[in-house]
Design a protein around this motif. Sequence first.
Motif, short mmCIF file in Angstrom:
data_model
loop_
_atom_site.label_atom_id
_atom_site.label_comp_id
_atom_site.label_asym_id
_atom_site.label_seq_id
_atom_site.Cartn_x
_atom_site.Cartn_y
_atom_site.Cartn_z
N UNK A 32 0.84 -1.21 0.00
CA UNK A 32 0.00 0.00 0.00
C UNK A 32 0.87 1.26 0.00
N UNK A 58 -6.15 -13.03 -0.10
CA UNK A 58 -7.22 -12.13 -0.53
C UNK A 58 -6.94 -10.70 -0.07
N UNK A 59 -6.32 -10.57 1.11
CA UNK A 59 -6.00 -9.22 1.57
C UNK A 59 -4.97 -8.57 0.66
N UNK A 61 -4.70 -9.14 -2.54
CA UNK A 61 -5.44 -8.73 -3.74
C UNK A 61 -6.18 -7.42 -3.50
N UNK A 62 -6.62 -7.26 -2.27
CA UNK A 62 -7.37 -6.05 -1.92
C UNK A 62 -6.58 -4.78 -2.17
N UNK A 65 -7.14 -3.44 -5.50
CA UNK A 65 -8.47 -2.83 -5.64
C UNK A 65 -8.52 -1.44 -5.00
N UNK A 66 -7.73 -1.25 -3.97
CA UNK A 66 -7.83 -0.01 -3.19
C UNK A 66 -7.47 1.21 -4.02
N UNK A 69 -9.10 2.59 -8.80
CA UNK A 69 -10.07 3.60 -9.26
C UNK A 69 -9.39 4.95 -9.45
N UNK A 94 -11.04 -15.26 -8.36
CA UNK A 94 -11.81 -14.10 -7.89
C UNK A 94 -12.31 -13.24 -9.05
N UNK A 96 -10.32 -11.61 -11.20
CA UNK A 96 -9.48 -10.44 -11.44
C UNK A 96 -9.07 -10.26 -12.90
N UNK A 99 -10.81 -7.64 -14.46
CA UNK A 99 -10.61 -6.26 -13.96
C UNK A 99 -9.25 -5.71 -14.34
N UNK B 500 -12.32 -11.21 2.62
CA UNK B 500 -10.89 -10.91 2.55
C UNK B 500 -10.49 -10.18 3.83
N UNK B 501 -9.28 -10.41 4.26
CA UNK B 501 -8.85 -9.79 5.51
C UNK B 501 -9.12 -10.71 6.68
N UNK B 544 -12.83 -0.16 -0.53
CA UNK B 544 -12.45 -0.60 -1.88
C UNK B 544 -11.53 -1.82 -1.88
N UNK B 545 -10.79 -2.03 -0.78
CA UNK B 545 -9.87 -3.16 -0.84
C UNK B 545 -10.44 -4.43 -0.22
N UNK B 547 -13.30 -7.47 -0.13
CA UNK B 547 -14.31 -8.14 -0.95
C UNK B 547 -14.64 -9.49 -0.33
N UNK B 568 -16.37 -15.55 -7.32
CA UNK B 568 -14.94 -15.54 -6.99
C UNK B 568 -14.49 -16.58 -5.99
#
Lengths: 122, 701
Positions: A32, A58-59, A61-62, A65-66, A69, A94, A96, A99, B500-501, B544-545, B547, B568
């Motif tokens: 990040x 998954x975190x 991957x998040x 996404x963050x 945009x 997922x 992706x 996206x 997630x998380x 946003x992060x 899902x 997913x």
Amino acid sequence: MAEFSTSVVNKGDVSIIYLKGYLDAHTAPALEDNFMKLIDENKFKIIANFSELEYISSAGLGVFMAYIEKIRDNKGDIKLTNMSEKVFNIFDLLGFPLLYEIFKTEEEALEKFNESKSVGNE
Amino acid sequence: MKPDKKYIFDSFQFKLFLVSAGILTLFKLLFDSSDALIYLLVNDLLVLITITFLFLSAVVYFLNRRTVPLSLIMNIGIISAFIFLLIAFSDSFFALFFEKAYDKIANPGLAASVISIIYVFLITWFAVYIFVALRHLFFLRQSKNLSVYFNTMLAFFVLAAVTRHYLESTDLSFINDTFLMISVLLMFINSIRISWIAFLTKKEKVGLLFLSIIIFVLFVLNASGTGNTATTSKLLYSFSPTLNVFVSLTLIYGAVYFGVLFFTTLFHLPTAEAFDRKAEEVSSLQYFSKLITQVLDFKELAQTVTDITVRLGNADSSWIIWKENGDYISLANKNIGYVDSEAINKIVLKNIDINKISETTFLSVNDFEDKLKMNLPLKRLAVSPLKAHAQVKGLLIAGRKSDNKFGEEDKDAIDTFSDYASVAIENSTLLEESIEKERLEKELDVAREIQRRILPPENPRYTGLEISSVFIPAFEVGGDYYDFFEISDTKLGFVIADVSGKGISAAFIMAEVKGIFQSLSKIIQSPAEILIKANETLKCTLDSKTFVSAVYGLIDFEDETLQLSRAGHLPVLLLRDKEPQRIKPAGLALGLTETEYFKNNLEQVTINLKKDDTIVLYTDGITEAKNERLEDFGEEYFANILMSNLNNKADEISKKVISEVTVFSKEHSQYDDITLVILKWKQKINIDGDKHGRIQHISCK
């Protein structure tokens, strides 16, 4: 504890982030920081090179996404390259690939950025 | 009045004094003074008794008080000033009564008698106070028992006083003179042992020097004022020769004591600073070692460190340069503004390699390349490393405005101190970490509790469908969720999801996801529709992060079909023939994209169920379980176990899988939640009354 590290290389106006090790909920903040810094420097053309990434949760991957945009709003993009099959499968599950543009090699992704630039210039 | 506090007026001795003083006064008023021996003896006896009781009550008074030597000295000074004034005014005052005829003092009128008695008592009172105060000072801070010296002196005082009158004009007057001389000699001896001076600070010593010389002069003047010719002396003498001698001796003792005190203080002055510093070091270290165990707050600790550094290093300012998030910041600034300290920090860091500094290093302004433009120009700096875990974490700075160099002594003091400070800071950070860890553990307890409540307490039961579910939470709470929805007599909905998380935020999202599926399953049947609606809601609520991956399925007992949609999540495994089928309809995870995009990329599949079809739903906690070589359990191994147990009941299959996963990952702690749901289709049962084989209804409360 699994380690994770990144390094950033600039090629022209494209920044390439090299990811290494395990990207999960604990190591995600490091990535990040990378994105935040690049956005601060108004660098919106970003390639994430996964060649040395062993695992992504998954975190992890998040993180992509963050910022996507904001980056796309600024006519930039995050393109993903050099994924191992295992990492690709996680992205694939997922959805992706719908996206993000995922390339086999860094060069392909760079080409794609330059292409869109020349299109933009015309 | 508090019982533990004893006042001089309550004491037994003081009451006796009042009685004896009363008797003495009466005696004085009733009998004219005469030279008759019997009169003199009675008079002296009464005077002695009165003084003794007054002395004793004063001793008791001092015993019950905590006295500081300097305040005692001040009291003595004030009283001797009073005596000085009394003596000075007594000449002109008493002249009014006695009409300059001193010889008439022997037999004055009643008024004059009363006034002179009061006057004498006043002087006596003061003299006794001074005597006892000096006695108190004598015994103060003495390590050995020296009462014998003092008592001897007291004895000679009494002897000299008592024998004065009787031997004065005889051949034996030399005896009295001897007593007097021995008394004075003992005064000197007793005045030399002043040990409390060492414990005063330099400032106090300077003050004492001035005080002692003033009080010395006062005593000398007072002593000569009670000599032979003055009014006071004559009054005292006519009242009682013993009293006169006693008062004189006390005043001489005072003069001697303060004279000696003056010189003692003078000799103590040069070493006062060194003594002060040692005392300061000792008290600071004591103070600090206490703080090591007391300070829970890092900021507070840093403040204390700089406070003490200023005192220990004789510095004007102190602060800490601390590394935080890769930047160097000023911390706990003492007597310096942040702008100034930041400016100096840059210079310090330019001159000192923070990774190499191992002891206190000095810098002077001359070393600096650029002249500082600060509100507080510091000329000398002492820089010490603060280490934790054998790494330099920060620098402790002491700064001086003056051009006085920091010396070796300062270096030693600051070095020692920065070591202490390092230990304290290390303790403080360790403590902070463990508190944080404990807080996280508590938080995770809450998260696990939320998760436990969210998951179904038991599975619905059907004769035509075996249902088995296993959930093993990870320590950190992985955000797994599964549920069943008994939509109608002929339809069963189910869901498996993974947020997630981790941790408490994942647990809260699970709760939200449960709410969404629970309400949607009541109004919509199509799995794809439900996921589209769920995505719509989650896209708005999740950041946003974050899902959620999910699979939603619907079993129709009448049609013997299973409808599935996947957002997913890992594929659903269908065990039917020799190979497990990976059912993986297209679909993005929930909360990633807008409704339209999500909808356009979502598929739904329908499976016609056959007898003994086994449907396996799971989360990555199973396939990503790791062994000691950090290898994954893997999908292949998972599939093999499932296939080799194909003929078992659903419960047995899941038991087998879990035991294999447990054995496989026994050397590696479970990192993610494990969820496994196995549905085994037996057959369509068509019995009236319990048409679709449901044998127990679990209603949502």
